[in-house]
Design a protein around this motif. Structure first.
Motif, PDB file in Angstrom:
ATOM      1  N   THR A   1       6.422  37.459 -31.768  1.00 23.89           N
ATOM      2  CA  THR A   1       5.830  36.270 -32.395  1.00 23.89           C
ATOM      3  C   THR A   1       4.337  36.465 -32.633  1.00 23.89           C
ATOM      4  O   THR A   1       3.808  36.077 -33.687  1.00 23.89           O
ATOM      5  CB  THR A   1       6.073  35.031 -31.514  1.00 23.89           C
TER       6      THR A   1
ATOM      7  N   ARG B   1       2.895  36.306 -36.283  1.00 21.31           N
ATOM      8  CA  ARG B   1       1.899  35.280 -36.606  1.00 21.31           C
ATOM      9  C   ARG B   1       0.638  35.925 -37.171  1.00 21.31           C
ATOM     10  O   ARG B   1       0.044  35.423 -38.141  1.00 21.31           O
ATOM     11  CB  ARG B   1       1.571  34.459 -35.355  1.00 21.31           C
TER      12      ARG B   1
ATOM     13  N   ILE C   1       6.533  34.623 -39.640  1.00 25.14           N
ATOM     14  CA  ILE C   1       7.007  34.209 -38.315  1.00 25.14           C
ATOM     15  C   ILE C   1       8.514  33.981 -38.313  1.00 25.14           C
ATOM     16  O   ILE C   1       9.068  33.346 -39.210  1.00 25.14           O
ATOM     17  CB  ILE C   1       6.271  32.921 -37.874  1.00 25.14           C
TER      18      ILE C   1
END
Length: 298
Positions: A113, A117, A122
């Motif tokens: 993640t 990100r 994502i």
């Protein structure tokens, strides 16, 4: 997250970029670019760069099979570097080696993640969990539920592999020694909404009749695809794990008969001398959806 219904997922050594093209030529539904067992220790760091370049090249060419990567496990100290290199546009997911518990999945999810990100994409990377340790097998249900990224489970049964060695199992083609474990993994997948568990691997490269029996036995148990180590195994996996035309036609007729009865106000019907109701309809819909998905991705 649900994985596509791959009938075959073919391992390719990550440090040999040209072999990925051979894998694609085999017709495999997915390619697993391997950074773990098939890469010599001295070449593992450089193999990351090769795999990243292979992903970029093949994604740019718009190739049909999805691209996965098997990274080195965390205990090697190589995992984070592998993830930084291979999580990029064109990667579908990660094939996980030597998971021990749900906490491993949660930690990996956090790292993925963070990278996603940072790079602006994502939630795209899927996870396929390979159960290779007694600890992971004993906690297979918790691991399957540890992250929405988990898309499928692998029941590893090959001779002399990590799973068999750690449990002291003596491999037989009949597979009774792993029947409990393979059944439990199918249950762990289904109870967490994962409809496409895969099995592997078949190591007797030239014994295609044995491979066909292996695939049939595992299909009957609930597995829906095969992780393969040789291109010649792809065609057999597709033969076994593709719903045959006669079966699909049968279920299409069943659906038509049920809907006709439903339109007449009945929730059950007699179809070709068999009682059918909504349970049969759901089975039929699943087989037809799989057949349609295979055809769409061919």
């Amino acid at each position: 997250m649900s994985m596509k219904p791959y009938r075959s997922m073919l391992f390719v050594p990550g440090h040999k970029s040209a072999w990925a093209d051979k894998g694609i030529a085999s017709g495999a539904d997915a390619i697993i670019l391997d950074l773990e067992d098939s890469v010599p220790p001295a070449e593992k760091v450089e193999a990351r760069v090769t795999v990243a370049g292979t992903i970029d090249r093949l994604a740019g060419e718009g190739i049909r099979p999805d691209l996965w990567v098997r990274c080195n496990p965390d205990e090697t100290g190589l995992l984070n570097g592998d993830l930084e290199a291979v999580i990029r546009p064109g990667l579908t997911g990660l094939f996980l080696a030597k998971v021990y518990n749900a906490a491993d999945i949660a930690a990996l999810d956090a790292i993925i993640t963070h990278i996603e990100r940072r790079d602006g994409e994502i939630g795209k990377i899927q996870l396929l969990v390979s159960y290779e340790t007694p600890t992971s097998m004993a906690q297979c249900e918790e691991i399957a539920a540890a992250s929405p990224r988990v898309a499928s489970l692998l029941g590893a049964t090959g001779p002399d592999a990590d799973a068999g060695r750690s449990l002291g199992i003596e491999f037989t083609p009949e597979g009774l020694e792993t029947l409990y474990l393979r059944s439990r993994l199918v249950l762990a997948a289904a109870s967490n909404g994962l409809s496409h568990p895969v099995v592997g691997v078949w190591q007797d490269i030239k014994n295609l009749d044995g491979l066909r029996t292996f695939c049939l036995d595992n299909r009957r148990l609930g597995y829906r695809g095969l992780v393969v180590i040789h291109p010649s195994h792809v065609a057999v996996a597709h033969e076994v794990f593709t719903p045959d035309e006669e079966t699909v036609a049968y279920y299409r007729r069943l659906l038509a008969a049920y809907h006709e009865a439903e339109a007449a106000g009945s929730s059950a019907a007699t179809f070709e001398e068999q009682h059918i109701d909504i349970a049969h309809v759901k089975t039929a819909e699943g087989v037809i959806a799989l057949a349609d998905s295979v055809a769409a991705n061919a």
